[in-house]
Scaffold this motif. Structure first.
Motif, PDB file in Angstrom:
ATOM      1  N   LEU A 121      34.797  28.935  39.607  1.00 51.20           N
ATOM      2  CA  LEU A 121      34.405  29.569  40.863  1.00 51.20           C
ATOM      3  C   LEU A 121      33.162  28.927  41.457  1.00 51.20           C
ATOM      4  O   LEU A 121      33.043  28.779  42.676  1.00 51.20           O
ATOM      5  CB  LEU A 121      34.160  31.068  40.632  1.00 51.20           C
ATOM      6  N   PHE A 140      34.788  37.736  42.232  1.00 55.70           N
ATOM      7  CA  PHE A 140      35.947  37.191  41.537  1.00 55.70           C
ATOM      8  C   PHE A 140      35.649  36.845  40.080  1.00 55.70           C
ATOM      9  O   PHE A 140      36.565  36.766  39.250  1.00 55.70           O
ATOM     10  CB  PHE A 140      36.464  35.950  42.274  1.00 55.70           C
ATOM     11  N   ALA A 141      34.388  36.664  39.743  1.00 52.93           N
ATOM     12  CA  ALA A 141      34.019  36.410  38.342  1.00 52.93           C
ATOM     13  C   ALA A 141      34.074  37.685  37.511  1.00 52.93           C
ATOM     14  O   ALA A 141      34.300  37.633  36.303  1.00 52.93           O
ATOM     15  CB  ALA A 141      32.624  35.802  38.264  1.00 52.93           C
ATOM     16  N   CYS A 145      39.836  32.674  37.188  1.00 54.28           N
ATOM     17  CA  CYS A 145      38.533  33.015  37.777  1.00 54.28           C
ATOM     18  C   CYS A 145      37.402  32.958  36.748  1.00 54.28           C
ATOM     19  O   CYS A 145      36.673  33.938  36.549  1.00 54.28           O
ATOM     20  CB  CYS A 145      38.591  34.397  38.435  1.00 54.28           C
TER      21      CYS A 145
END
Length: 443
Positions: free
Chosen positions: A275, A246-247, A270
């Motif tokens: 996160l 997700f990063a 994100c």
């Protein structure tokens, strides 16, 4: 003195204050080595003394210079990845990869370098890519015998990869050049800066590889095959994988304009810091490690050091460090040496701040004036500024360097990293200045 500064100031007085700030950094380093006093605490004290007594700032204004974003970023990364350190996941990964490369362990260096370039080119922002490389370095490369300073140089690869025109840094470079009188050629300048930066980055990493004898990492004989991952290790790896996914992926989709407004909003949320904090909470409820041990393992001493030095250098900027240096460049430096000095200027500022995102937009407006006054090549001046900011991004007092230091858990290594990372930056800057001067001769 305060009235003089408020009414425009005397450049000699401002210059003396800038030198006083640099003296404060040197004195903080001396106090650390002589009496083991944390450099950050002494630097903060010097920040208040110089800012309040010499610049007429209020105490609250000095406090506002505290690098909250850098402090928060390193803290959040350390908290999340601390679970993998405390429960042995990182150690298990290191043993497996060490076993896989036991016949040619030096290949880990080139594998990590390739990972860095790919992450940057795909659109991963340098802090996130740098964090991933730092975790891999201290979990895999260092335990296998690679000098941590070689690993520090590998961090340059993620930065250089992001200089591609659609990359996190490349987009800023392109927009900044366009905003400073070179809109018609900004795209070609950005591509040139990317290509040259990648080549010089590879040269710098190879130089560090030979300086710190990465080629001498010998084959590991008689190493036992490591055990399989435990259920706890697998859960930790899955969680780390999700955070990294997700990063990286939403940011890539946003860069490539895939997914519309939803992906754009998701990419904005994100951030690696957010996160990591979410990951910390999930890891807590999954009982992956003792929360108190994880929090206790955060390198608080390093965080205070970074914040204190950064605050002191921000006071120097308030005193007019950038204006003093740029004015001196325009009036005293021969055209042939301008790229070298722009490299040094970008490097000096980036050593205490956020690198390309902060330094390049700050210094780029100087370029049109220098070109008009000297006839220097504008692309070369932009390139030199980028190289300077790029190659001090691993300074222990900058964002990239602080993230790298923050991922280290070995106290015996920590103290060496402060001076060691500065040496890596000096090697890189020396190479950049030399090549920038050669390019000035050719172009």
């Amino acid at each position: 003195l305060q009235e003089t500064l408020k009414t425009g100031g005397n450049i000699m007085v401002n210059g003396s204050i800038v030198l006083l700030c640099l003296f404060g950094v040197a004195l903080a380093i001396f106090l650390n080595y002589k009496w083991n006093l944390n450099m950050g605490i002494s630097a903060l004290v010097f920040s208040f003394i110089i800012g309040v007594l010499f610049l007429g700032m209020r105490v609250k204004e000095v406090i506002a210079l505290f690098p909250t974003s850098v402090f928060f970023q390193v803290m959040s990364l350390s908290l999340f990845f601390g679970y993998g350190v405390i429960n042995g996941t990182m150690d298990a990964i290191a043993k497996k990869l060490l076993y896989a490369t036991r016949k040619k362990p030096y290949m880990i260096v080139f594998a990590l370098m390739a990972v860095g370039f790919v992450l940057g080119i795909l659109g991963c922002v340098p802090p996130a890519a740098g964090a991933i490389l730092a975790v891999m370095s201290f979990s895999i490369a260092v335990p296998s015998g690679v000098n941590p300073l070689i690993c520090a140089s590998i961090g340059f690869s993620a930065n250089a990869g992001s200089f591609v025109r659609w990359g996190a840094s490349g987009a800023i470079i392109d927009a900044t050049i366009a905003a400073n009188e070179y809109e018609t050629v900004s795209a070609s300048y950005t591509w040139s800066i990317f290509a040259i930066s990648v080549l010089i980055t590879i040269l710098v990493i190879m130089m560090c590889f030979f300086i710190w004898k990465g080629y001498k990492i010998t084959e590991i004989v008689g190493m036992e095959k490591p055990k399989d991952f435990s259920p706890e290790h697998r859960k930790t790896l899955l969680l780390i994988g999700l955070v990294v996914f997700f990063a990286v992926v939403p940011g890539i989709f946003k860069t490539w304009k895939i997914g519309g407004s939803f992906v754009k909003s998701l990419a904005g949320f994100c951030d690696i810091q957010v996160l990591c904090l979410i990951g910390f909470i999930i890891a807590k409820f999954m009982n992956l490690a003792d929360q108190r041990k994880v929090i206790g393992a955060v390198p608080w001493n390093t965080l205070i050091l970074l914040a204190g030095i950064s605050t002191l250098m921000s006071v120097a900027v308030q005193a007019g460090a950038v204006e003093i240096i740029s004015g001196w460049l325009a009036g005293n430096v021969p055209t042939l040496l301008l790229p070298c000095f722009m490299c040094l200027l970008g490097g000096f500022l980036s050593a205490f701040s956020g690198g390309i995102t902060t330094v390049f937009p700050m210094v780029a407006p100087i370029v049109p004036a220098l070109v008009k006054a000297s006839g220097a090549n504008p692309m070369l001046l932009f390139l030199a500024t980028v190289l300077g900011a790029h190659f001090t991004s691993m300074s222990p007092f900058s964002t990239g360097g602080s993230v790298f230091m923050g991922m280290n858990r070995d106290e015996s290594i920590a103290k060496k990293l402060v001076t060691g990372q500065l040496v890596v930056c000096l090697v890189a800057i020396a190479i950049s200045c030399m090549l920038a001067t050669i390019l000035a001769l050719v172009m």
